[in-house]
Write a protein that holds these residues in place. Structure first.
Motif, short mmCIF file in Angstrom:
data_model
loop_
_atom_site.label_atom_id
_atom_site.label_comp_id
_atom_site.label_asym_id
_atom_site.label_seq_id
_atom_site.Cartn_x
_atom_site.Cartn_y
_atom_site.Cartn_z
N LEU A 18 0.82 -1.20 0.00
CA LEU A 18 0.00 0.00 0.00
C LEU A 18 0.87 1.26 0.00
CD1 LEU A 18 -2.80 1.31 0.19
CD2 LEU A 18 -2.72 0.94 2.66
N ARG A 19 1.88 1.27 0.86
CA ARG A 19 2.75 2.45 0.95
C ARG A 19 3.56 2.67 -0.32
NH1 ARG A 19 3.23 0.40 6.39
NH2 ARG A 19 2.29 1.89 7.86
N ALA A 20 3.81 1.58 -1.06
CA ALA A 20 4.56 1.72 -2.30
C ALA A 20 3.75 2.39 -3.40
CB ALA A 20 5.03 0.34 -2.78
N THR A 21 2.43 2.42 -3.22
CA THR A 21 1.57 2.96 -4.27
C THR A 21 0.91 4.27 -3.88
OG1 THR A 21 1.08 0.67 -4.93
CG2 THR A 21 -0.36 2.38 -5.82
N ALA A 22 0.57 4.41 -2.60
CA ALA A 22 -0.25 5.54 -2.17
C ALA A 22 0.43 6.36 -1.09
CB ALA A 22 -1.60 5.02 -1.66
N THR A 23 0.07 7.61 -1.02
CA THR A 23 0.47 8.47 0.09
C THR A 23 -0.54 8.30 1.21
OG1 THR A 23 1.44 10.07 -1.43
CG2 THR A 23 0.91 10.83 0.81
N LEU A 24 -0.07 7.87 2.37
CA LEU A 24 -0.94 7.60 3.50
C LEU A 24 -0.83 8.72 4.53
CD1 LEU A 24 -0.28 3.80 4.10
CD2 LEU A 24 -1.90 4.88 2.53
N ARG A 41 -9.28 13.34 7.24
CA ARG A 41 -8.70 12.47 6.20
C ARG A 41 -9.55 12.47 4.94
NH1 ARG A 41 -5.40 8.71 6.62
NH2 ARG A 41 -5.19 9.39 4.46
N LEU A 42 -10.89 12.46 5.10
CA LEU A 42 -11.77 12.45 3.94
C LEU A 42 -11.55 13.69 3.07
CD1 LEU A 42 -15.09 11.13 5.51
CD2 LEU A 42 -13.72 9.98 3.77
N ALA A 43 -11.24 14.80 3.69
CA ALA A 43 -11.06 16.05 2.96
C ALA A 43 -9.94 15.95 1.94
CB ALA A 43 -10.79 17.19 3.94
N GLU A 44 -8.98 15.06 2.16
CA GLU A 44 -7.84 14.93 1.25
C GLU A 44 -7.80 13.59 0.53
OE1 GLU A 44 -4.66 15.56 3.98
OE2 GLU A 44 -4.76 13.53 4.81
N ALA A 45 -8.82 12.76 0.73
CA ALA A 45 -8.78 11.40 0.18
C ALA A 45 -9.17 11.36 -1.28
CB ALA A 45 -9.70 10.48 0.99
N GLU A 46 -8.40 10.63 -2.05
CA GLU A 46 -8.74 10.35 -3.44
C GLU A 46 -9.29 8.94 -3.60
OE1 GLU A 46 -6.55 10.16 -7.85
OE2 GLU A 46 -5.47 10.91 -6.09
N VAL A 47 -8.82 8.00 -2.76
CA VAL A 47 -9.21 6.59 -2.83
C VAL A 47 -9.54 6.09 -1.43
CG1 VAL A 47 -8.48 4.24 -3.40
CG2 VAL A 47 -7.75 6.16 -4.84
N LEU A 48 -10.64 5.35 -1.31
CA LEU A 48 -10.93 4.60 -0.10
C LEU A 48 -10.77 3.12 -0.39
CD1 LEU A 48 -14.22 6.19 1.35
CD2 LEU A 48 -11.87 6.59 2.10
N LEU A 301 -5.57 -4.19 -3.66
CA LEU A 301 -4.32 -3.50 -3.89
C LEU A 301 -3.94 -3.51 -5.37
CD1 LEU A 301 -2.42 -4.72 -0.73
CD2 LEU A 301 -3.15 -2.37 -1.21
N THR A 302 -4.25 -4.60 -6.06
CA THR A 302 -4.03 -4.63 -7.51
C THR A 302 -4.89 -3.58 -8.20
OG1 THR A 302 -3.42 -6.97 -7.53
CG2 THR A 302 -4.25 -6.05 -9.59
N GLU A 303 -6.13 -3.44 -7.75
CA GLU A 303 -6.99 -2.40 -8.31
C GLU A 303 -6.40 -1.01 -8.05
OE1 GLU A 303 -9.19 -3.10 -10.37
OE2 GLU A 303 -10.73 -4.51 -9.68
N ARG A 306 -3.51 -0.43 -10.44
CA ARG A 306 -4.01 -0.17 -11.79
C ARG A 306 -4.60 1.24 -11.88
NH1 ARG A 306 -4.49 -4.53 -15.18
NH2 ARG A 306 -6.18 -3.52 -16.33
N TYR A 307 -5.31 1.66 -10.84
CA TYR A 307 -5.86 3.02 -10.82
C TYR A 307 -4.73 4.04 -10.89
CZ TYR A 307 -7.90 7.29 -8.91
OH TYR A 307 -8.28 8.59 -8.72
N ALA A 308 -3.69 3.82 -10.09
CA ALA A 308 -2.56 4.76 -10.07
C ALA A 308 -1.84 4.82 -11.41
CB ALA A 308 -1.59 4.36 -8.96
N ALA A 309 -1.87 3.70 -12.14
CA ALA A 309 -1.20 3.64 -13.44
C ALA A 309 -2.10 4.07 -14.59
CB ALA A 309 -0.69 2.22 -13.69
N GLY A 310 -3.35 4.42 -14.27
CA GLY A 310 -4.28 4.83 -15.32
C GLY A 310 -4.87 3.69 -16.11
#
Length: 326
Positions: A18-24, A41-48, A301-303, A306-310
């Motif tokens: 998770l940390r390798a893909t997203a900013t936590l 946290r919701l105010a800055e969240a792009e993905v749940l 996490l695969t999803e 993939r989201y991060a890679a477009g």
């Protein structure tokens, strides 16, 4: 998600991925979306990333998360937390239901194989009948060759189960599903049928339909009465598919049942289903647990990757899907 899901699904390996893909941010996990920490946290969240125990994502939550673009569910059904408001905003929703389908299909296959020889029920008889084994002849024909299994719901789980049974080449398989493609059912190795036609032929009836208003109590007194005398009902789907009062009466009259789900859960303490020797009850364990649950985390996490890679999602869920899926 709740604490149980977090502990079971997100260990060191999953968190590293998770940390390798997203900013936590901090806190990483919440189970109350109305708290001050969650609002921040919701105010800055792009993905749940969600799992069991996620609160409903209604208008109030979504207003607090103006940048939310994806809800990636690390479990099966999203019906409990994804609302129309999510789809109205065009937010991507995915599910790990395919990963969850595997252990349920395997559990149900085991239940079917045991049921062919009435093993759970003969095991109960053995507790009472200790002098000899004559009770082995008291529960109908034993064995699986040439028997008939009726699968209600050609779902993720139901379709897997059909293929598993086909590979064993033991029983004929009938599939009851009004929205399934008959050609797909035949290609999987089964025969399409109506419920009315299938029930009198069922040595084993296994339920895999979603819990929808249209499927509530789809198995009632009339359907249970249509089953052969020594048939076995298996429910690893949802308890609401079966009328509990009718089931209690039918099992009291001799119907065999393997129930991993009930309505309600758990059953009232005075339910006769607890004490009948022709009923096997388990506490909703067919679905993913322990290491199985981490396969669902991996899918979420695969999803995310993939989201991060477009890239497009592997298992997106639409508003229309929820009309026919769990």
């Amino acid at each position: 998600m709740d604490d149980r899901a977090r502990g079971m699904q997100f260990g060191p390996e999953e968190m590293a991925r998770l940390r390798a893909t997203a900013t936590l941010g901090d806190p990483v996990v919440v189970d109350d979306l109305g708290s001050a920490d969650a609002s921040r946290r919701l105010a800055e969240a792009e993905v749940l990333i969600t799992s069991w125990g996620c609160p409903r994502l209604g208008d109030d939550v979504l207003r607090a998360a103006p940048g939310l673009r994806a809800v990636l569910h690390a479990a099966g059904s999203v019906r409990g937390h994804v609302t129309d408001a999510v789809f109205d905003r065009g937010i991507l929703v995915t599910t790990a239901a395919d990963a969850n389908a595997e252990p349920v299909a395997h559990f149900t296959l085991a239940a079917i194989l045991w049921s062919f020889k009435k093993a759970p029920f003969l095991a109960n008889d053995a507790r009472r009948c200790r002098d000899d084994w004559s009770y082995v002849d008291g529960r109908g024909e034993l064995g699986g060759v040439g028997r008939t299994v009726v699968i209600v719901g050609f779902s993720r789980i139901g379709s897997r189960l059909v293929r598993l049974l086909r590979d064993l080449d033991l029983a004929r398989v009938l599939v009851v599903d009004p929205v399934a493609d008959p050609a797909a059912v035949v290609a999987a190795g089964a025969e399409p049928a109506t419920l009315a036609d299938a029930l009198p032929r069922a040595d084993v009836l296994s339920l895999h339909a979603p819990a929808l208003p249209a499927t509530r109590h789809m198995i009632g007194a009339a359907e249970l009465a249509a089953l052969p005398r020594d048939a076995v009902l298996i429910n690893t789907a949802r308890g609401s598919l079966v009328d509990t009062a009718a089931l209690e009466a039918a099992c009291g009259a001799g119907l065999h049942a393997v129930l991993d789900v009930t309505d309600p859960e758990p059953l009232p303490a005075d339910s006769p289903l607890y004490t009948l020797p022709n009923v096997m009850l388990t506490p909703h364990i067919a679905g993913s647990l322990g290491s199985e649950a981490r396969r669902m985390s991996a899918m979420a996490l695969t999803e995310l990757e993939r989201y991060a890679a477009g890239l497009p999602a592997l298992a997106p869920i639409t508003r229309q899907d929820l009309a026919v899926q769990a």
